[in-house]
Design a protein around this motif. Sequence first.
Motif, PDB file in Angstrom:
ATOM      1  N   ASP A   1       0.940  -1.283  -0.313  1.00 37.45           N
ATOM      2  CA  ASP A   1      -0.332   0.362  -0.054  1.00 37.45           C
ATOM      3  C   ASP A   1       1.175   1.382   0.447  1.00 37.45           C
ATOM      4  OD1 ASP A   1      -2.086  -1.901   0.350  1.00 37.45           O
ATOM      5  OD2 ASP A   1      -2.280  -2.060   2.058  1.00 37.45           O
ATOM      6  N   SER A   2       2.143   1.171  -0.557  1.00 42.66           N
ATOM      7  CA  SER A   2       2.627   2.372  -0.537  1.00 42.66           C
ATOM      8  C   SER A   2       2.517   3.486  -2.384  1.00 42.66           C
ATOM      9  CB  SER A   2       4.615   1.955  -0.641  1.00 42.66           C
ATOM     10  OG  SER A   2       5.100   1.484  -1.140  1.00 42.66           O
ATOM     11  N   VAL A   3       2.388   2.365  -3.116  1.00 46.92           N
ATOM     12  CA  VAL A   3       2.456   3.021  -4.234  1.00 46.92           C
ATOM     13  C   VAL A   3       1.584   3.661  -4.856  1.00 46.92           C
ATOM     14  CG1 VAL A   3       2.684   2.602  -6.552  1.00 46.92           C
ATOM     15  CG2 VAL A   3       4.223   1.557  -4.865  1.00 46.92           C
ATOM     16  N   HIS A   4       1.541   5.204  -5.690  1.00 46.66           N
ATOM     17  CA  HIS A   4      -0.338   5.842  -6.134  1.00 46.66           C
ATOM     18  C   HIS A   4      -0.065   5.271  -7.593  1.00 46.66           C
ATOM     19  CE1 HIS A   4       1.785   8.882  -3.279  1.00 46.66           C
ATOM     20  NE2 HIS A   4       0.286   8.536  -2.606  1.00 46.66           N
ATOM     21  N   ALA A   5       1.044   4.389  -8.573  1.00 45.82           N
ATOM     22  CA  ALA A   5      -0.057   4.265  -9.372  1.00 45.82           C
ATOM     23  C   ALA A   5       1.338   3.503  -9.945  1.00 45.82           C
ATOM     24  CB  ALA A   5       0.309   5.594 -10.743  1.00 45.82           C
ATOM     25  N   ILE A   6       1.228   1.929 -11.025  1.00 49.68           N
ATOM     26  CA  ILE A   6       1.884   1.391 -11.677  1.00 49.68           C
ATOM     27  C   ILE A   6       1.814   1.084 -12.887  1.00 49.68           C
ATOM     28  CG2 ILE A   6       2.523  -1.027 -11.574  1.00 49.68           C
ATOM     29  CD1 ILE A   6       1.692  -1.385  -8.534  1.00 49.68           C
ATOM     30  N   ILE A   7       2.896   1.937 -13.488  1.00 42.90           N
ATOM     31  CA  ILE A   7       2.389   2.029 -14.986  1.00 42.90           C
ATOM     32  C   ILE A   7       4.148   1.354 -15.780  1.00 42.90           C
ATOM     33  CG2 ILE A   7       2.651   3.468 -16.771  1.00 42.90           C
ATOM     34  CD1 ILE A   7       1.547   5.905 -15.192  1.00 42.90           C
ATOM     35  N   THR A   8       3.141   0.018 -16.684  1.00 35.19           N
ATOM     36  CA  THR A   8       4.390  -1.040 -16.877  1.00 35.19           C
ATOM     37  C   THR A   8       3.774  -1.467 -18.210  1.00 35.19           C
ATOM     38  OG1 THR A   8       5.423  -2.153 -16.449  1.00 35.19           O
ATOM     39  CG2 THR A   8       2.900  -2.646 -16.376  1.00 35.19           C
ATOM     40  N   ASP A   9       4.532  -1.580 -19.392  1.00 34.64           N
ATOM     41  CA  ASP A   9       4.934  -2.542 -20.786  1.00 34.64           C
ATOM     42  C   ASP A   9       5.049  -4.034 -20.285  1.00 34.64           C
ATOM     43  OD1 ASP A   9       4.862  -3.250 -23.074  1.00 34.64           O
ATOM     44  OD2 ASP A   9       5.380  -1.804 -24.090  1.00 34.64           O
ATOM     45  N   PRO A  10       4.382  -5.134 -19.869  1.00 34.15           N
ATOM     46  CA  PRO A  10       5.106  -6.436 -19.923  1.00 34.15           C
ATOM     47  C   PRO A  10       5.630  -7.453 -20.711  1.00 34.15           C
ATOM     48  CG  PRO A  10       2.558  -6.482 -19.607  1.00 34.15           C
ATOM     49  CD  PRO A  10       2.706  -4.981 -19.925  1.00 34.15           C
ATOM     50  N   PRO A  11       6.221  -8.033 -20.796  1.00 27.43           N
ATOM     51  CA  PRO A  11       7.138  -9.369 -22.006  1.00 27.43           C
ATOM     52  C   PRO A  11       5.463  -9.605 -22.723  1.00 27.43           C
ATOM     53  CG  PRO A  11       8.251  -9.578 -19.845  1.00 27.43           C
ATOM     54  CD  PRO A  11       7.059  -8.909 -19.351  1.00 27.43           C
ATOM     55  N   TYR A  12       5.339 -10.515 -23.310  1.00 30.40           N
ATOM     56  CA  TYR A  12       4.127 -10.483 -23.867  1.00 30.40           C
ATOM     57  C   TYR A  12       4.862 -12.303 -24.539  1.00 30.40           C
ATOM     58  CZ  TYR A  12       3.662  -5.803 -25.041  1.00 30.40           C
ATOM     59  OH  TYR A  12       3.225  -4.683 -24.204  1.00 30.40           O
ATOM     60  N   TYR A  13       4.700 -13.352 -23.851  1.00 28.77           N
ATOM     61  CA  TYR A  13       5.451 -14.500 -24.463  1.00 28.77           C
ATOM     62  C   TYR A  13       6.613 -14.716 -24.645  1.00 28.77           C
ATOM     63  CZ  TYR A  13       0.178 -16.373 -22.973  1.00 28.77           C
ATOM     64  OH  TYR A  13      -0.857 -16.612 -22.328  1.00 28.77           O
ATOM     65  N   PHE A  14       6.550 -15.143 -25.884  1.00 27.57           N
ATOM     66  CA  PHE A  14       7.480 -15.062 -27.010  1.00 27.57           C
ATOM     67  C   PHE A  14       8.234 -14.231 -27.845  1.00 27.57           C
ATOM     68  CE2 PHE A  14       4.628 -18.394 -28.053  1.00 27.57           C
ATOM     69  CZ  PHE A  14       5.054 -18.064 -29.366  1.00 27.57           C
ATOM     70  N   SER A  15       7.465 -12.951 -27.577  1.00 27.38           N
ATOM     71  CA  SER A  15       7.338 -12.209 -28.579  1.00 27.38           C
ATOM     72  C   SER A  15       9.159 -11.567 -28.587  1.00 27.38           C
ATOM     73  CB  SER A  15       6.887 -10.885 -28.317  1.00 27.38           C
ATOM     74  OG  SER A  15       5.579 -10.947 -28.685  1.00 27.38           O
ATOM     75  N   ILE A  16      10.029 -10.987 -27.529  1.00 26.30           N
ATOM     76  CA  ILE A  16      11.328 -10.716 -27.910  1.00 26.30           C
ATOM     77  C   ILE A  16      11.989 -11.576 -26.372  1.00 26.30           C
ATOM     78  CG2 ILE A  16      13.236  -9.329 -28.120  1.00 26.30           C
ATOM     79  CD1 ILE A  16      10.922  -7.373 -28.622  1.00 26.30           C
ATOM     80  N   PRO A  17      12.614 -12.239 -26.636  1.00 26.42           N
ATOM     81  CA  PRO A  17      14.013 -13.433 -25.416  1.00 26.42           C
ATOM     82  C   PRO A  17      14.969 -12.814 -25.385  1.00 26.42           C
ATOM     83  CG  PRO A  17      15.017 -13.934 -27.759  1.00 26.42           C
ATOM     84  CD  PRO A  17      13.966 -12.982 -27.873  1.00 26.42           C
ATOM     85  N   TYR A  18      14.457 -11.051 -24.220  1.00 23.81           N
ATOM     86  CA  TYR A  18      15.131 -10.048 -23.754  1.00 23.81           C
ATOM     87  C   TYR A  18      16.333 -10.162 -23.377  1.00 23.81           C
ATOM     88  CZ  TYR A  18      10.892  -7.476 -24.510  1.00 23.81           C
ATOM     89  OH  TYR A  18      10.096  -6.984 -25.135  1.00 23.81           O
ATOM     90  N   ALA A  19      16.705 -11.742 -22.436  1.00 20.96           N
ATOM     91  CA  ALA A  19      17.785 -11.951 -21.842  1.00 20.96           C
ATOM     92  C   ALA A  19      18.487 -12.412 -22.658  1.00 20.96           C
ATOM     93  CB  ALA A  19      17.003 -12.711 -20.688  1.00 20.96           C
ATOM     94  N   ASP A  20      18.274 -13.621 -23.153  1.00 22.22           N
ATOM     95  CA  ASP A  20      19.219 -13.966 -24.658  1.00 22.22           C
ATOM     96  C   ASP A  20      19.202 -13.172 -25.367  1.00 22.22           C
ATOM     97  OD1 ASP A  20      18.387 -17.105 -24.000  1.00 22.22           O
ATOM     98  OD2 ASP A  20      16.539 -16.233 -23.810  1.00 22.22           O
ATOM     99  N   LEU A  21      19.630 -12.250 -26.132  1.00 23.04           N
ATOM    100  CA  LEU A  21      19.886 -11.257 -27.027  1.00 23.04           C
ATOM    101  C   LEU A  21      20.461 -10.705 -26.363  1.00 23.04           C
ATOM    102  CD1 LEU A  21      16.823 -10.420 -28.976  1.00 23.04           C
ATOM    103  CD2 LEU A  21      18.495 -12.181 -29.574  1.00 23.04           C
TER     104      LEU A  21
END
Length: 939
Positions: free
Chosen positions: A473-493
């Motif tokens: 209960d400390s945050v006023h807004a959470i705004i995020t763009d999460p990953p989508y399944y296997f769209s981009i393998p961020y860590a691997d690349l």
Amino acid sequence: MSFARTADSDLRLLETASEESRAHWSLLASRKGGLNTTKESDLITLREALLHFIADFAEFDNGSHPSYVEFARQVTAAAHSSLTNDEAARALVVDPFAGGGAIPLEALRIGADVFASDVNPVAVLLNQVVVEYIPKFGRQLAALVERWGNHIYKEAFKALGELYPSDANGDTPIAYLWCRTAQCEGPRCGFVIPLLGRLQITKRHRPPIAAFLTPSHNHRIAIDIRPLRSKDKLEQGTARGGTITCPVCGNTIGEERYRTLGREGKLGEQLYAVVTQAKDGSGRRYRCAQKSDIEAFDRARAKHKKFRPSWAQYMTPFPDERLSADEPRRLNVRQYGFETWNQLFNKRQQVSLATLGALASEVRPLVLRDCGDTTLADAVVCLLALCVSNLTHYSTNMSTYLSDGMISAFIQSSAIAMRADYAEANPLMEDLVGGFRYQLARTVDVLESLSDACPVAGTVAQSPAQALPLPSDSVHAIITDPPYYFSIPYADLSDMFYVWLRRFLAYRGDSFLKCEVTPKDLEATQSLPHSKSPSKKDKKHYEEAIRESFLRARDALRPDGISVVVFAHASTAGWEALVQGLIAAGWKITASWPIETENRGRMLANRQRTLASSVHLVCRPRELSDGSDHDAVGDWRDVLSELPRRIHDWMPRLAAEGIVGADAIFACLGPALEIYSKYSKVETASGESIPLGDQKDMAGSIITRGYLSYVWEAVAKEALNMIFEGAETAGFEEDARLTAMWLWTLSTGGNGTNGEDDDAADANEEDEESGSKSTAKGGFVLEYDAARKIAQGLGAHLEQLASVVDIKGDKARLRTVAERTKHLFGKDEGSAPAKSRRRKPAQQMLFEPLDEIEEEQGGWGDKSVPELGNTVLDRIHQSMILFAAGRGEALKRFLVEDGVGRDARYWRLAQALSALYPAGTDEKRWVDGVLARKKGLGF
């Protein structure tokens, strides 16, 4: 939040706005033709004014305008104080999937406090720059980075200049063109084949430049670089589609053997050409590789053996960490024997990158003496290291050269694909992509443009979203763009950058730079399914990680807080997983808005559709005002009866705003999901729970129909009523209803062309050795599940519409009209019009099936007309084909004598299709051509 509470908050926002803020808004409003802002007590006026401001502020030129930014900060502060009754506090905005830092940066710019976290160390470094360093040090940071970056360049030129010598005439090398080599295995051949994806080097030079292959002595093949002459016949490349073809004997080495040669170390390399920048400014020149070029590379080999950078006390001089085995398709270079990261860089590339990185880290004492601030010195070194690391994807043996210059190894954006040939950039070249000075200039420009943008610094942490390190209960807004399944393998690349960065910044001792490669187990992504992948990150892993992330975010958010989740994935399965994760974590979805964020030039191939917009899901905690959970169970009858009313209210509103097609469908999801997600679960009168998505058995058959199917049905029916302007849609057969809704779904913006130049298209074509071959059948493509749900909502049956829809795997394609020619004019389904004897334009060659049918039947009489199609859509398509094929008399008889044109449904559907077919398509031109004849024929 109730409407009454929302209205009260908005009015208090107005009351707390300063006189200066009100006057400022009036000034901004007047620039756009003036809005009625005199009735400041009118809530509707206030909301209209704020929405117009947000729209204006979103325009690129206004986004950095001081007046707009300052007013945005005032509005943000006023809104926050009106909700919290605390005029001094700032809203805390959190992004647990911070990535490159775009969302945290924008939150900082409008005066919020920011907490950015990500599990990936590269993302953490980028966010440290954006969220911490730039707000804290501003223009001083930009000036120091520029000063010491230029110092590094001068020192690098001294150390590396002999590896990239200018030509005798003063021309400067831009790129060295290399090809791999393989010995032909054909009988009695044995020539060493230079592996070239294509022989044309550039199309934009006039005349174009190409490589010409000629068998030479000692089983070698000479490569000559020269302009194309009119008599030249340009051959295909020797390595295309994953196979090798010998230009001498024609023997082919198959894909698997090609990979085996790589794994066995039997692929060589050959420097065959150099691209230079003319000293006199006349442009690019292209020449064959010379002895001096080979000698320069030999000097790099000698340096490589003796190179000992500052980080050698911590780790190896060059990155010998292993490539991830989890993504055999995205990192298919492993299948050709490239197993460690240093193998993706030739010896000169390794020496150059390591030299620049060492200079960046070793300059720290000088920077510290210059500025006297340890944190500032570390910020400068971090930015210089990032400049060097951003050269890596232009300085690998999987990069390429296309006409204008160097192209990243990530030409396919989400993969590092095996290339038969590659281009090696000169990192010392001035102000060109692939050069250090270019990266430095871009970095300094960004630093200067953002120096005054953020009034306060934020906080950055390395953390998976599932373990967001913030109190409840400390945050006023959470705004995020999460990953989508296997769209981009961020860590691997991102390992390509990380393995260098951990060396350049080894002196810092940061815990998040200690790992050999980026952490992957907790990453909320799915590995692309592949039989050779050992990854445990399957679909279930992704969905559980997303659910846990939303659950933790829900815990951190205040009861009166808000969340916005950005989603740009067109997959309905992806939507269902995302929304299910939100609802299971205790969220209710209150709105969904498509906001145009995607570069149209990055759309998929012509006529295939991704969302032009990123859809922003607005969510709030599903709890009561006292903080206790809201666990009410919804009655299915009430939910189902409210759904069509809600969609009916929203669709006209969206259409009035210009939101149509796929974007309108997803924009309707918010209101539709609010009905469902305000309950912990929804049950029938008998106690049966209604799932969000369809539940299927092992064979894929639907056991229980989910709520989203009803949403699609309601949207489809409402959309059809709008498409046909309220006409009774039941009068049209199912193929017409499906076609109209299909085209409407795809109608969001443009015609979907991908915007690539010919060179880039060719390069993508060559790259498959990567498994991403595409076929250009045309038609209009939807994800199969989306097509199925549209059909289901319309009462159409895809399996009975094979002549209209082609289904392959997870894609469904609405066939082109030209493709339906044989079905509509085939000898078993009626006759076709007589063949024109005159030479046909190229476009009419599309209709060769008409000629084939005529020949099979021994010709048709002049009075022959096609047998009427079974449906109104069939008859319209027949008319379009006759018009396009130049069969005007047959078209006239078809419409007049056969009475097709006397059916009111025919013209109503034709008019609808004219509005629905994308501008510039054949179908649009053809149906308009038919409509243009309506009045002349007496209809």
